[in-house]
Design a protein around this motif. Structure first.
Motif, PDB file in Angstrom:
ATOM      1  N   TYR A  14      -7.374  -8.328   9.181  1.00 11.97           N
ATOM      2  CA  TYR A  14      -7.305  -6.875   8.970  1.00 11.97           C
ATOM      3  C   TYR A  14      -6.087  -6.510   8.128  1.00 11.97           C
ATOM      4  CZ  TYR A  14      -7.250  -1.894  10.367  1.00 11.97           C
ATOM      5  OH  TYR A  14      -7.249  -0.508  10.374  1.00 11.97           O
ATOM      6  N   PHE A  15      -4.973  -7.184   8.369  1.00  7.30           N
ATOM      7  CA  PHE A  15      -3.756  -6.885   7.617  1.00  7.30           C
ATOM      8  C   PHE A  15      -3.921  -7.215   6.136  1.00  7.30           C
ATOM      9  CE2 PHE A  15       1.034  -7.667   7.075  1.00  7.30           C
ATOM     10  CZ  PHE A  15       1.289  -6.309   6.930  1.00  7.30           C
ATOM     11  N   GLN A  16      -4.702  -8.265   5.849  1.00  4.45           N
ATOM     12  CA  GLN A  16      -4.934  -8.627   4.450  1.00  4.45           C
ATOM     13  C   GLN A  16      -5.591  -7.489   3.668  1.00  4.45           C
ATOM     14  OE1 GLN A  16      -4.049 -11.192   2.547  1.00  4.45           O
ATOM     15  NE2 GLN A  16      -2.908 -12.079   4.257  1.00  4.45           N
ATOM     16  N   LEU A  17      -6.383  -6.686   4.326  1.00  8.55           N
ATOM     17  CA  LEU A  17      -7.062  -5.585   3.643  1.00  8.55           C
ATOM     18  C   LEU A  17      -6.056  -4.546   3.156  1.00  8.55           C
ATOM     19  CD1 LEU A  17     -10.150  -5.100   5.977  1.00  8.55           C
ATOM     20  CD2 LEU A  17      -9.747  -6.809   4.202  1.00  8.55           C
ATOM     21  N   PHE A  18      -4.949  -4.398   3.863  1.00  3.24           N
ATOM     22  CA  PHE A  18      -3.887  -3.482   3.433  1.00  3.24           C
ATOM     23  C   PHE A  18      -2.995  -4.143   2.376  1.00  3.24           C
ATOM     24  CE2 PHE A  18      -5.096  -2.051   7.666  1.00  3.24           C
ATOM     25  CZ  PHE A  18      -5.248  -0.691   7.474  1.00  3.24           C
ATOM     26  N   ILE A  19      -2.663  -5.404   2.609  1.00  7.00           N
ATOM     27  CA  ILE A  19      -1.790  -6.113   1.670  1.00  7.00           C
ATOM     28  C   ILE A  19      -2.412  -6.152   0.282  1.00  7.00           C
ATOM     29  CG2 ILE A  19      -0.712  -8.335   1.134  1.00  7.00           C
ATOM     30  CD1 ILE A  19      -0.639  -8.919   4.110  1.00  7.00           C
ATOM     31  N   GLN A  20      -3.734  -6.347   0.239  1.00  8.76           N
ATOM     32  CA  GLN A  20      -4.417  -6.500  -1.048  1.00  8.76           C
ATOM     33  C   GLN A  20      -4.936  -5.176  -1.606  1.00  8.76           C
ATOM     34  OE1 GLN A  20      -4.002  -9.355  -2.362  1.00  8.76           O
ATOM     35  NE2 GLN A  20      -3.281 -10.351  -0.494  1.00  8.76           N
ATOM     36  N   ASP A  21      -4.541  -4.077  -1.015  1.00  8.52           N
ATOM     37  CA  ASP A  21      -4.943  -2.764  -1.534  1.00  8.52           C
ATOM     38  C   ASP A  21      -3.909  -2.315  -2.567  1.00  8.52           C
ATOM     39  OD1 ASP A  21      -5.605  -0.080  -1.971  1.00  8.52           O
ATOM     40  OD2 ASP A  21      -6.375   0.148   0.074  1.00  8.52           O
ATOM     41  N   ARG A  22      -4.368  -2.150  -3.804  1.00  6.27           N
ATOM     42  CA  ARG A  22      -3.444  -1.849  -4.905  1.00  6.27           C
ATOM     43  C   ARG A  22      -2.697  -0.524  -4.713  1.00  6.27           C
ATOM     44  NH1 ARG A  22      -4.298  -5.323  -9.259  1.00  6.27           N
ATOM     45  NH2 ARG A  22      -6.332  -6.378  -9.277  1.00  6.27           N
ATOM     46  N   LYS A  23      -3.273   0.394  -3.948  1.00  2.00           N
ATOM     47  CA  LYS A  23      -2.634   1.703  -3.837  1.00  2.00           C
ATOM     48  C   LYS A  23      -1.280   1.645  -3.138  1.00  2.00           C
ATOM     49  CE  LYS A  23      -4.810   3.375   0.453  1.00  2.00           C
ATOM     50  NZ  LYS A  23      -5.777   4.363   1.004  1.00  2.00           N
ATOM     51  N   TYR A  24      -1.032   0.578  -2.377  1.00  2.00           N
ATOM     52  CA  TYR A  24       0.255   0.464  -1.699  1.00  2.00           C
ATOM     53  C   TYR A  24       1.310  -0.197  -2.585  1.00  2.00           C
ATOM     54  CZ  TYR A  24      -2.393   1.772   2.423  1.00  2.00           C
ATOM     55  OH  TYR A  24      -3.195   2.444   3.319  1.00  2.00           O
ATOM     56  N   ASN A  25       0.867  -0.864  -3.643  1.00  3.14           N
ATOM     57  CA  ASN A  25       1.795  -1.462  -4.602  1.00  3.14           C
ATOM     58  C   ASN A  25       2.880  -2.275  -3.893  1.00  3.14           C
ATOM     59  OD1 ASN A  25       2.756  -2.008  -7.188  1.00  3.14           O
ATOM     60  ND2 ASN A  25       4.148  -0.258  -7.180  1.00  3.14           N
ATOM     61  N   ILE A  26       2.451  -3.213  -3.081  1.00  2.00           N
ATOM     62  CA  ILE A  26       3.377  -3.990  -2.252  1.00  2.00           C
ATOM     63  C   ILE A  26       4.155  -4.976  -3.114  1.00  2.00           C
ATOM     64  CG2 ILE A  26       3.525  -5.665  -0.361  1.00  2.00           C
ATOM     65  CD1 ILE A  26       1.117  -4.274   0.872  1.00  2.00           C
ATOM     66  N   ALA A  27       5.451  -5.014  -2.934  1.00  7.62           N
ATOM     67  CA  ALA A  27       6.323  -5.910  -3.690  1.00  7.62           C
ATOM     68  C   ALA A  27       5.996  -7.368  -3.383  1.00  7.62           C
ATOM     69  CB  ALA A  27       7.785  -5.626  -3.357  1.00  7.62           C
ATOM     70  N   ASN A  28       6.181  -8.236  -4.371  1.00  6.57           N
ATOM     71  CA  ASN A  28       5.838  -9.653  -4.209  1.00  6.57           C
ATOM     72  C   ASN A  28       6.638 -10.296  -3.082  1.00  6.57           C
ATOM     73  OD1 ASN A  28       3.916  -9.712  -6.238  1.00  6.57           O
ATOM     74  ND2 ASN A  28       5.411 -10.221  -7.829  1.00  6.57           N
ATOM     75  N   GLU A  29       7.919  -9.932  -2.959  1.00  6.69           N
ATOM     76  CA  GLU A  29       8.722 -10.534  -1.896  1.00  6.69           C
ATOM     77  C   GLU A  29       8.219 -10.119  -0.514  1.00  6.69           C
ATOM     78  OE1 GLU A  29      11.237  -7.101  -3.667  1.00  6.69           O
ATOM     79  OE2 GLU A  29       9.878  -8.692  -4.368  1.00  6.69           O
ATOM     80  N   ASP A  30       7.698  -8.898  -0.421  1.00  6.93           N
ATOM     81  CA  ASP A  30       7.120  -8.458   0.854  1.00  6.93           C
ATOM     82  C   ASP A  30       5.804  -9.178   1.124  1.00  6.93           C
ATOM     83  OD1 ASP A  30       9.204  -6.793   1.466  1.00  6.93           O
ATOM     84  OD2 ASP A  30       8.268  -4.992   0.658  1.00  6.93           O
ATOM     85  N   LYS A  31       5.016  -9.415   0.079  1.00  8.40           N
ATOM     86  CA  LYS A  31       3.770 -10.163   0.260  1.00  8.40           C
ATOM     87  C   LYS A  31       4.057 -11.560   0.797  1.00  8.40           C
ATOM     88  CE  LYS A  31       0.468  -7.985  -2.867  1.00  8.40           C
ATOM     89  NZ  LYS A  31      -0.546  -8.210  -3.923  1.00  8.40           N
ATOM     90  N   LEU A  32       5.121 -12.172   0.322  1.00  7.86           N
ATOM     91  CA  LEU A  32       5.491 -13.495   0.833  1.00  7.86           C
ATOM     92  C   LEU A  32       5.840 -13.430   2.307  1.00  7.86           C
ATOM     93  CD1 LEU A  32       7.670 -14.854  -2.140  1.00  7.86           C
ATOM     94  CD2 LEU A  32       5.386 -15.615  -1.469  1.00  7.86           C
ATOM     95  N   MET A  33       6.577 -12.387   2.703  1.00 12.64           N
ATOM     96  CA  MET A  33       6.936 -12.219   4.107  1.00 12.64           C
ATOM     97  C   MET A  33       5.686 -11.948   4.943  1.00 12.64           C
ATOM     98  SD  MET A  33       9.484  -9.388   5.861  1.00 12.64           S
ATOM     99  CE  MET A  33       8.400  -8.011   5.483  1.00 12.64           C
TER     100      MET A  33
END
Length: 574
Positions: free
Chosen positions: A257-276
């Motif tokens: 379920y969390f992957q659906l938020f991480i991979q949603d472009r509208k949140y523009n998640i920073a790469n370092e946060d994606k690693l975490m």
């Protein structure tokens, strides 16, 4: 983090409220642990030696309100069971010795409210036990309460003549660990309790999302799906291996379920946060960080769609499917075998994304068919799976929700070395040469069998888990089979017998005396007690005409591999 030795009066100090998270698991200690505590207390009083009672991890809790009697609130991360048991023990001891005022002075704030506030599951029974005015058994409620059982145990077994309250208070030692609000309690808990039962992601998230003031929301958004009834609880508690660890289905869901938020472009998640966020051992903290950093602290962003996705997850992912027959048409049943039977759990987030967001069942099944074909073609040629996680999350990122786009994405993948689609010639070579692990070989043959068998077959297809893998030409062929002319030919035979052309799925493992016997005996068996392939494998289409052969050798293995490759190329056509 501040860790130090502490006596019980330093934990319960008349000004600190210690709260068990409201939705924490229930009190679970039983008679053996109650007896051990009692024995330890008697030994400590007898010898006068200090007794170490374990660690207690406390984290900064909720802010104090004007009408609260306490000055500071702490939340129990670890130590709920031992603190609860110790207070029950002390309550009974004080009742038996007539020192209830001493109990109230030490374990109540301003002599009034209990300094240990229990969670939803145990608060009623804990307060009932703490309100007792006599050391008498309390009628056990239905359903039972371990809190009441513990109280009754100490009423029955505690001998106050062998105990001294002040000796206990001054010699019972803990390691008290105080965490700041932003410290990762899961990591610290799991490190300290590396040989015990870890806190689950679900337990931590439940206490993060909900509080004593949001019980109605908890009932509607959590209980209604995760704790609705015994069947639901059993489903979410089921465990499966993912890599080198075992995880409950509810944690698998929250990861997907969390992957659906991480991979949603509208949140523009920073790469370092994606690693975490990619670390499964840090998932609860990742949720909290995401909500704080990208949702302005608004938990509803995650909570509102959660129930629908969880229900969709339950409908889609079924561990028990590996024990049931699968249809010959592409769909969720077959995908469950690919995911759970063949251990491709990295697909789960994308499959959940598709299952929830593609309303047309025919289109979903086309997508599942493409994914199955992609996985199985690559499995036959022994292609690497190391980049699957990135591949499937990229499909979420690009919102791939139709079969044509999916196929185009797979065919034009930028990482051809790890995501390419093997062609028919490679499939043939894989059938002839690939030496796979037994699970993969069984999966290829089973899913192929379920596809090519006629719909009106009189032989029922069993579940994936009910078949075992058999070598038609046995590994120990030298015992009963004709010898090879040269050692090089013998080595070639040893190599060929490990390939798919020589492997079959059968309903039960052959007796050792049959498995290595000559070909005719291996087919016919040695009577009803030791059946051969004719009984254990007849009716399986993937055996083709193998059981009609008078001999089984390298040429027959090659011929069957060629036939299997033709079937696989057609069934898993891309």
């Amino acid at each position: 983090m501040d860790a130090h030795k502490a006596l019980i009066q330093e934990i319960f100090n008349n000004s600190t409220m210690i709260e068990v998270p409201f939705f924490q698991r229930s009190y679970v200690w039983e008679k053996d642990l109650w007896q051990r505590l009692l024995d330890d207390m008697e030994f400590m009083v007898k010898t006068g030696r200090p007794h170490f009672f374990g660690s207690v991890i406390l984290k900064a809790g909720r802010k104090r309100r004007p009408d609260d009697l306490f000055a500071v609130c702490k939340t129990v991360v670890d130590g709920q069971q031992r603190l609860t048991t110790f207070l029950i023990f002390m309550k009974v001891l004080c009742l038996k010795t007539g020192q209830t005022a001493m109990f109230d002075m030490q374990f109540r704030i301003m002599g009034r409210m209990l300094a240990l506030c229990h969670g939803r599951n145990d608060i009623e029974f804990f307060e009932k036990a703490m309100a007792s005015e006599k050391a008498e058994r309390i009628e056990t409620p239905a359903p039972g309460s371990r809190i009441i059982e513990a109280f009754n145990f100490f009423v029955d077994h505690l001998d106050e003549t062998k105990l001294d309250i002040m000796t206990i208070m001054t010699n019972t030692q803990f390691v008290k660990i105080d965490l700041d609000e932003d410290e990762d309690e899961q990591q610290i808990f799991d490190t300290i309790n590396s040989l015990g039962v870890n806190l689950t992601t679900a337990e931590l998230l439940k206490n993060y999302f909900f509080s004593r003031e949001t019980v109605c929301e908890y009932e509607s958004k959590w209980v209604s799906v995760f704790e609705k009834d015994d069947e639901a609880k059993a489903y979410w508690d089921m465990e499966l291996e993912t890599g080198r660890i075992r995880r409950a289905m509810i944690d698998i869901f929250f990861d997907a379920y969390f992957q659906l938020f991480i991979q949603d472009r509208k949140y523009n998640i920073a790469n370092e946060d994606k690693l975490m966020y990619a670390r499964v051992d840090n998932l609860s903290q990742s949720y909290q960080h995401f909500i704080k950093a990208y949702c302005g602290g608004d938990k509803s962003v995650v909570l509102e769609p959660m129930r629908d996705y969880a229900l969709c997850f339950m409908d889609t992912f079924r561990l028990d499917q590996c024990g049931q027959s699968v249809p010959g048409t592409f769909g969720t049943e077959r995908m469950n075998v690919v995911i759970f039977g063949l251990k491709n759990t990295t697909m789960i987030p994308y499959i959940l994304f598709v299952a929830k967001n593609v309303p047309d069942s025919a289109e979903r099944n086309r997508i599942y068919g493409i994914l199955e074909s992609f996985i199985m073609r690559r499995m036959i040629v022994h292609a690497s799976t190391k980049n699957y996680n990135n591949l499937f999350t990229s499909l979420i990122l690009n919102r791939v929700l139709d079969a044509d786009t999916l196929l185009a994405k797979l065919k034009t993948s930028s990482d051809a070395a790890t995501t390419y689609i093997p062609d028919d010639s490679e499939i043939r070579n894989g059938m002839e040469r690939s030496k796979l692990i037994n699970l993969q070989s069984k999966g290829i043959l089973y899913l192929l069998e379920s596809k090519i068998r006629p719909a009106n077959s009189s032989v029922a297809l069993l579940g994936f888990d009910q078949y075992s893998l058999e070598h038609l030409l046995p590994k120990k062929w030298r015992n009963n089979w004709p010898p090879c002319a040269t050692e090089d030919l013998a080595k070639e035979r040893d190599s060929r017998l490990l390939t798919l052309g020589n492997l079959a799925i059968i309903t039960q493992s052959l007796n050792a005396s049959i498995r290595d016997a000559a070909w005719e005996v291996k087919k016919a068996g040695r009577g009803s007690g030791k059946p051969g392939l004719d009984l254990c494998a007849s009716g399986l289409c993937t055996l083709h005409d193998a059981l009609t052969k008078n001999e089984w050798d390298e040429s027959e293995i090659a011929a069957r591999a060629e036939w299997l490759s033709d079937q696989a190329s057609e069934v898993w056509r891309l």
